[in-house]
Design a protein around this motif. Structure first.
Motif, short mmCIF file in Angstrom:
data_model
loop_
_atom_site.label_atom_id
_atom_site.label_comp_id
_atom_site.label_asym_id
_atom_site.label_seq_id
_atom_site.Cartn_x
_atom_site.Cartn_y
_atom_site.Cartn_z
N ARG A 63 5.63 -3.33 0.97
CA ARG A 63 4.48 -2.80 -0.52
C ARG A 63 2.83 -2.06 0.00
N GLU A 64 2.51 -2.37 0.79
CA GLU A 64 1.21 -1.47 1.63
C GLU A 64 1.42 -1.53 2.69
N PHE A 65 0.68 -0.59 3.24
CA PHE A 65 0.43 -1.15 4.25
C PHE A 65 -0.86 0.74 4.50
N ALA A 66 -1.40 0.80 5.77
CA ALA A 66 -2.79 1.84 6.27
C ALA A 66 -1.67 2.44 7.58
N ARG A 79 -6.96 9.36 7.91
CA ARG A 79 -6.84 7.89 7.54
C ARG A 79 -6.69 7.10 5.88
N VAL A 80 -5.17 6.88 5.96
CA VAL A 80 -5.58 6.33 4.19
C VAL A 80 -4.67 4.41 3.94
N MET A 81 -4.76 4.65 3.07
CA MET A 81 -4.34 2.80 2.82
C MET A 81 -3.48 3.27 1.43
N GLY A 82 -2.12 2.32 1.48
CA GLY A 82 -1.57 3.32 0.67
C GLY A 82 -0.43 1.87 0.01
N TYR A 83 -0.04 2.66 -1.52
CA TYR A 83 0.88 1.33 -2.25
C TYR A 83 2.08 2.28 -2.50
N THR A 84 3.64 1.05 -2.36
CA THR A 84 4.51 2.16 -2.72
C THR A 84 4.80 0.47 -2.92
#
Ligand SMILES: NC(=O)c1ccc[n+]([C@@H]2O[C@H](COP(=O)([O-])OP(=O)(O)OC[C@H]3O[C@@H](n4cnc5c(N)ncnc54)[C@H](OP(=O)(O)O)[C@@H]3O)[C@@H](O)[C@H]2O)c1
Length: 321
Positions: A63-66, A79-84
């Motif tokens: 559910r989360e990543f970079a 460059r991103v960090m994210g939530y799914t």
């Protein structure tokens, strides 16, 4: 693309690295080449089929990543960090464009993958407790203080000037969290935490408890608050159904508040206001994700086992590419 697939509901043994079709973004989403994923307690529950809304297996975990935004096949974007909700533990993933945030300069992908869930959840716990502004000197009890959300809550509490009390099963973990700013560590294997709170606060209690254990701990946490105190409930890591006779709230005017990041993440103004505050603290160099261990994606079952056994300190991260 390569992905960590939950092949059927169960423990870490149901996880398999498999080739799956490439991810494709809808107009509201962006495609990201994933470099690292953050492991959450919710990932254990998802694999077991115990997380609300989980689709039937097979499904991709995480559910989360970079990583880096992709245009076509070029990983040249920011460059991103994210939530799914699912499908982050794969070579590529998609996330809503509002749930992607720029990675602070000099952070590794592993650090960034350890940020979104822990820090947004910890932020919202203080917000729900009414302690984001002018809260210096307030007292908070943080359960599982040495875990992912716990170590984020300690860093935010330090910025807000909160007097923090935190529980853990291990002296070693508590010693490490004290270095982050925790003032009062309570080893619940050695001491009843409700008794400890009573002693340490001279019988007054705390203003808020961050409760994620479930079972008897909801009611026990209510016992730890002072007049008008708030218990923020956001998990049930013991696996036991939370127990609470609401009549115990009357005496102190206490209240219990639910917190679920999956739900709050769809509230754009709320997420933006949280990010405004978090990004100020990031820019000032005040927040640092605490990483306990990094596993290659191939060893994901071992990472899940470590978390299941409650042996992790801070965040467990999966290195993906
Ligand atoms: N509602 C939300 O939006 C939301 C968001 C994020 C997380 N959460 C919840 O917050 C909690 C912490 O999540 P996290 O990802 O940061 O995990 P974590 O705190 O890094 O790991 C869980 C910790 O809980 C403690 N624990 C106590 N009893 C346990 C048990 N029976 N089994 C396993 N661990 C136990 C262990 O620490 P000690 O050994 O030190 O006690 C363990 O390290 C979980 O309940 C999770 O579901 C909720």
């Amino acid at each position: 693309m390569k992905a960590l697939v939950i092949t059927r509901f169960g423990g870490p043994e149901v996880l398999e690295l498999q080739q799956v079709p490439d991810a494709h973004p809808t107009p509201e989403q962006l495609l990201v080449k994933v470099e690292a994923g953050g492991l959450n307690f919710a990932d254990l529950l998802t694999a077991r089929g115990g997380y609300a809304g989980t689709p039937k297996p097979p499904l991709t975990a995480g559910r989360e990543f970079a990583g880096r935004e992709l245009t076509g096949n070029d990983a040249t974007g920011r460059r991103v960090m994210g939530y799914t909700q699912w499908a982050a533990f794969a070579e590529k993933t998609v996330a809503h464009r509002n749930l992607l945030w720029p990675i602070p300069e000099k952070w590794t992908a592993e650090q960034a993958a350890a940020f979104p869930v822990n820090f947004f959840t910890a932020y919202f716990a203080y917000w729900k407790a009414g302690l984001i502004d002018n809260a210096a000197g307030s007292r908070v009890l943080i359960h599982a203080v040495a875990g992912g959300v716990g170590t984020a809550a300690v860093q935010i509490g330090r910025i807000l000037g909160i007097e923090m009390y935190g529980t853990s099963s291990s002296e070693d973990k508590l010693a490490r969290v004290r270095e982050l700013g925790l003032q009062h560590g309570i080893n619940y294997k050695q001491r009843d935490y409700a008794e400890a709170i009573k002693d340490l606060t001279r019988g007054e209690g705390v203003d808020a408890v961050f409760e994620m254990l479930g079972g008897e701990h909801v009611a026990k946490s209510v016992k730890c608050v002072r007049d008008f105190g708030r218990v923020i409930v956001y998990g049930a890591a013991t696996g036991e159904t939370p127990q609470l006779d609401t009549r115990i709230l009357y005496a102190k005017g206490a209240s219990v508040h639910g917190l679920w990041l999956s739900y709050l993440s769809a509230n754009r103004p709320l997420m933006e206001s949280a990010w405004r505050r978090l990004s100020e603290w990031l820019a000032a160099g005040k927040l640092h994700p605490v990483i306990g261990k990094v596993f290659p994606l191939e060893e994901a079952p071992a990472a899940y086992t470590l978390m299941q056994e409650g042996k992790n300190y801070g965040k467990i991260v999966l290195k993906i590419s």
